[in-house]
Design an enzyme around this catalytic site. Structure first.
Site, PDB file in Angstrom:
ATOM      1  N   VAL A   1      27.118  22.956 -34.655  1.00 40.80           N
ATOM      2  CA  VAL A   1      26.103  22.504 -33.690  1.00 40.80           C
ATOM      3  C   VAL A   1      26.118  20.975 -33.591  1.00 40.80           C
ATOM      4  O   VAL A   1      25.977  20.403 -32.509  1.00 40.80           O
ATOM      5  CB  VAL A   1      24.693  23.021 -34.089  1.00 40.80           C
ATOM      6  CG1 VAL A   1      23.611  22.346 -33.255  1.00 40.80           C
ATOM      7  CG2 VAL A   1      24.619  24.540 -33.942  1.00 40.80           C
TER       8      VAL A   1
ATOM      9  N   GLU B   1      27.269  32.501 -60.845  1.00 42.35           N
ATOM     10  CA  GLU B   1      26.491  33.718 -61.190  1.00 42.35           C
ATOM     11  C   GLU B   1      27.074  34.981 -60.521  1.00 42.35           C
ATOM     12  O   GLU B   1      26.339  35.867 -60.091  1.00 42.35           O
ATOM     13  CB  GLU B   1      25.018  33.523 -60.879  1.00 42.35           C
ATOM     14  CG  GLU B   1      24.424  32.482 -61.811  1.00 42.35           C
ATOM     15  CD  GLU B   1      22.959  32.637 -62.066  1.00 42.35           C
ATOM     16  OE1 GLU B   1      22.458  33.771 -62.066  1.00 42.35           O
ATOM     17  OE2 GLU B   1      22.310  31.603 -62.296  1.00 42.35           O
TER      18      GLU B   1
HETATM   19  N1  CAA Z   1      22.595  46.301 -66.769  1.00 41.08           N
HETATM   20  C1  CAA Z   1      22.786  46.983 -67.938  1.00 41.08           C
HETATM   21  N2  CAA Z   1      24.016  47.405 -68.334  1.00 41.08           N
HETATM   22  C2  CAA Z   1      25.058  47.147 -67.528  1.00 41.08           C
HETATM   23  C3  CAA Z   1      24.913  46.466 -66.302  1.00 41.08           C
HETATM   24  C4  CAA Z   1      23.613  46.032 -65.929  1.00 41.08           C
HETATM   25  N3  CAA Z   1      23.410  45.374 -64.801  1.00 41.08           N
HETATM   26  N4  CAA Z   1      26.129  46.334 -65.726  1.00 41.08           N
HETATM   27  C5  CAA Z   1      27.022  46.953 -66.537  1.00 41.08           C
HETATM   28  N5  CAA Z   1      26.362  47.446 -67.623  1.00 41.08           N
HETATM   29  C6  CAA Z   1      26.939  48.194 -68.721  1.00 41.08           C
HETATM   30  C7  CAA Z   1      27.660  49.449 -68.235  1.00 41.08           C
HETATM   31  O1  CAA Z   1      26.771  50.526 -68.107  1.00 41.08           O
HETATM   32  C8  CAA Z   1      28.699  49.672 -69.331  1.00 41.08           C
HETATM   33  O2  CAA Z   1      28.016  50.270 -70.420  1.00 41.08           O
HETATM   34  P1  CAA Z   1      28.746  51.180 -71.541  1.00 41.08           P
HETATM   35  O3  CAA Z   1      29.309  50.255 -72.552  1.00 41.08           O
HETATM   36  O4  CAA Z   1      27.636  52.001 -72.111  1.00 41.08           O
HETATM   37  O5  CAA Z   1      29.803  51.988 -70.853  1.00 41.08           O
HETATM   38  C9  CAA Z   1      29.057  48.253 -69.738  1.00 41.08           C
HETATM   39  O6  CAA Z   1      27.964  47.402 -69.356  1.00 41.08           O
HETATM   40  C10 CAA Z   1      30.344  47.749 -69.097  1.00 41.08           C
HETATM   41  O7  CAA Z   1      30.152  47.769 -67.694  1.00 41.08           O
HETATM   42  P2  CAA Z   1      31.364  47.701 -66.664  1.00 41.08           P
HETATM   43  O8  CAA Z   1      32.367  48.751 -67.009  1.00 41.08           O
HETATM   44  O9  CAA Z   1      30.784  47.715 -65.291  1.00 41.08           O
HETATM   45  O10 CAA Z   1      32.020  46.276 -67.011  1.00 41.08           O
HETATM   46  P3  CAA Z   1      33.201  45.463 -66.309  1.00 41.08           P
HETATM   47  O11 CAA Z   1      34.015  44.846 -67.369  1.00 41.08           O
HETATM   48  O12 CAA Z   1      33.868  46.304 -65.277  1.00 41.08           O
HETATM   49  O13 CAA Z   1      32.432  44.245 -65.611  1.00 41.08           O
HETATM   50  C11 CAA Z   1      31.313  43.090 -63.831  1.00 41.08           C
HETATM   51  C12 CAA Z   1      31.470  44.392 -64.652  1.00 41.08           C
HETATM   52  C13 CAA Z   1      30.227  43.402 -62.810  1.00 41.08           C
HETATM   53  C14 CAA Z   1      32.577  42.695 -63.131  1.00 41.08           C
HETATM   54  C15 CAA Z   1      30.828  41.955 -64.767  1.00 41.08           C
HETATM   55  O14 CAA Z   1      31.825  41.560 -65.656  1.00 41.08           O
HETATM   56  C16 CAA Z   1      30.318  40.740 -64.008  1.00 41.08           C
HETATM   57  O15 CAA Z   1      29.163  40.696 -63.592  1.00 41.08           O
HETATM   58  N6  CAA Z   1      31.159  39.687 -63.835  1.00 41.08           N
HETATM   59  C17 CAA Z   1      30.734  38.449 -63.228  1.00 41.08           C
HETATM   60  C18 CAA Z   1      30.332  37.475 -64.273  1.00 41.08           C
HETATM   61  C19 CAA Z   1      29.426  36.383 -63.769  1.00 41.08           C
HETATM   62  O16 CAA Z   1      28.546  36.612 -62.939  1.00 41.08           O
HETATM   63  N7  CAA Z   1      29.597  35.178 -64.283  1.00 41.08           N
HETATM   64  C20 CAA Z   1      28.754  34.104 -63.949  1.00 41.08           C
HETATM   65  C21 CAA Z   1      28.579  33.213 -65.124  1.00 41.08           C
HETATM   66  S1  CAA Z   1      27.021  32.398 -65.188  1.00 41.08           S
HETATM   67  C22 CAA Z   1      27.089  31.125 -64.094  1.00 41.08           C
HETATM   68  O17 CAA Z   1      27.864  31.100 -63.196  1.00 41.08           O
HETATM   69  C23 CAA Z   1      26.029  30.105 -64.230  1.00 41.08           C
HETATM   70  C24 CAA Z   1      26.439  28.690 -64.369  1.00 41.08           C
HETATM   71  O18 CAA Z   1      25.926  28.006 -65.241  1.00 41.08           O
HETATM   72  C25 CAA Z   1      27.363  28.103 -63.406  1.00 41.08           C
END
Ligand code: CAA
Length: 388
Positions: free
Chosen positions: A336, A362
């Site tokens: 814009v 995050e």
């Molecule tokens: N609440 C509770 N439990 C959860 C859950 C939730 N929201 N999400 C997953 N779980 C549990 C699952 O039930 C599973 O449990 P079991 O061990 O009983 O089987 C376990 O956790 C593993 O779950 P996944 O198989 O889904 O795990 P994954 O390895 O496939 O990962 C993912 C999932 C969503 C990709 C996750 O790794 C993720 O969120 N990644 C992104 C990380 C992130 O956001 N990083 C940001 C860092 S902080 C930041 O950026 C701030 C800063 O200061 C800049």
């Protein structure tokens, strides 16, 4: 009942945050962005007026505000400058695992410090080789008597250079994948080296550092939650903090839209203000819709938390939609402004740079989609509608 009417207290809170953003943040935001100036004075003032640590429960001396209240504040402060708000809000991210997993005594100790003085804390999850894939982290926590010893390195740590304590995730059972991670509260000491303050594209007034733990010792009482349950604690933390990030993204989008509206009423082309051209009107209309829906999704995800419900799906909806919308709205705001939008002298260039990180930190927009897909494909979620 579905009702998004704010209470008088919430309206006052929003007004307080807006006033603060307008008087204390906006006037210096573009200047601070230029050199990446650390906003210590603003942190001190925000602490004094009660706009920091709003999550700390009343029994620990805090205001004990809810998640929706926090989002109202975060949108306004990010409207002022999302870089400065990232610095002001990071204590909430570091504190969420404390709230979920610390004992009463440990909460008294650490919350007490945050409330008494404008101190900062950081959330240490990400590593050079473990970003989206949290469970591939390499930081170890090795048991030594009744302590754990941490060797490892965390990167992209918000407020890392200025924090007094850190919530750190480390492998306590390296062969157990995500079931072998634990969370620790770690006080800053001489074994911790802070370096590589990142020179960032946007949110330049926030501090992003690398934090290295060199055989740092942690007392057993500072383990957060159960040993080897750190991965879930991290996920539950992010469920609680992504609504706040979505609120910040909404604040950026709203700021960009407002600048675009003002400019479109002043800028004359083809004999009329460009706001008279339908091409511009439709861009503004799309901006308004995105801001509106981003806020609704944000509030929905926060209200579920206030009701004590799991919000994993709604939190990712809000974070994904609000972040992508902030990027789109800021990019269109530059459009814009035309050529002027590309010039640093005009305000929207900074907002476009600031918006980018919202799609990254995050949990990237792709990770949010992964969570949304998993939650949506689960039969349990289909049988259990979003806000039920
Ligand atoms: N609440 C509770 N439990 C959860 C859950 C939730 N929201 N999400 C997953 N779980 C549990 C699952 O039930 C599973 O449990 P079991 O061990 O009983 O089987 C376990 O956790 C593993 O779950 P996944 O198989 O889904 O795990 P994954 O390895 O496939 O990962 C993912 C999932 C969503 C990709 C996750 O790794 C993720 O969120 N990644 C992104 C990380 C992130 O956001 N990083 C940001 C860092 S902080 C930041 O950026 C701030 C800063 O200061 C800049």
């Amino acid at each position: 009942m579905v009702d998004f009417t704010l209470t008088d207290e919430q309206k006052n809170l929003r007004e307080l945050a807006h006033d603060f953003a307008e008087k204390e943040i906006r006037p210096v935001a573009w200047e601070f962005d230029k050199d990446g100036t650390w906003p210590q004075e603003i942190i001190n003032k925000a602490h004094e007026v009660g706009l920091m640590n709003t999550h700390v429960p009343e029994e620990y001396g805090g205001p004990g505000l809810g998640f929706l209240d926090g989002c109202l504040i975060e949108e306004e402060l990010a409207w002022g400058c999302s870089g400065i708000q990232t610095s002001l809000g990071a204590n909430g991210l570091a504190s969420a695992p404390v709230e979920l997993g610390a004992s009463h005594e440990v909460k008294e100790e650490f919350y007490g410090e945050l409330i008494a003085e404008p101190k900062l804390a950081s959330f240490c999850l990400t590593e050079p080789g473990a970003g989206s894939d949290v469970s591939s982290m390499r930081t170890r926590a090795v048991k030594k008597g009744d302590k754990h010893v941490l060797p490892g390195q965390k990167c992209f740590i918000t407020n890392g250079s200025h924090a007094d304590w850190y919530t750190v995730y480390a492998k306590t059972d390296p062969d157990a994948g995500h079931r072998g991670m634990s969370a620790f509260l770690v006080r800053r000491d001489d074994t911790i080296v802070i370096d590589k303050k990142e020179d960032k594209m946007g949110q330049r007034a926030s501090n992003t550092a690398t934090v290295t733990f060199n055989e740092t010792e942690v007392d057993a009482k500072y383990i957060l939650g159960e040993e080897n349950k750190g991965f879930k604690l991290a996920m539950m933390t992010l469920d609680r903090t992504r609504p706040g990030v979505a609120a910040m993204a909404t604040g950026i989008a709203r700021a960009a839209m407002e600048f675009a509206i003002d400019y479109s009423k002043e800028r004359v082309q083809f004999g009329v203000p460009i706001a008279m051209h339908q091409a511009i009107q439709f861009m503004i209309a799309d901006m308004a819709t995105k801001v509106h829906l981003a806020r609704l999704a944000t509030w929905n995800s926060a209200v579920l938390l206030d009701q004590g419900k799991r919000n994993t799906l709604e939190s990712s909806h809000a974070k994904r939609f609000a972040s992508d919308s902030a990027m789109e709205v800021a990019t269109d705001a530059v459009q814009v402004f035309g050529g002027y939008g590309f010039i640093k002298e005009y305000p929207v260039e900074k907002l476009m740079r600031d918006a980018k990180i919202m799609q990254l930190y995050e949990g990237t927009s792709q990770i949010q989609r992964l969570v949304i897909a998993r939650e949506t494909l689960l039969p349990r979620r289909v049988a259990e509608p979003a806000a039920a």
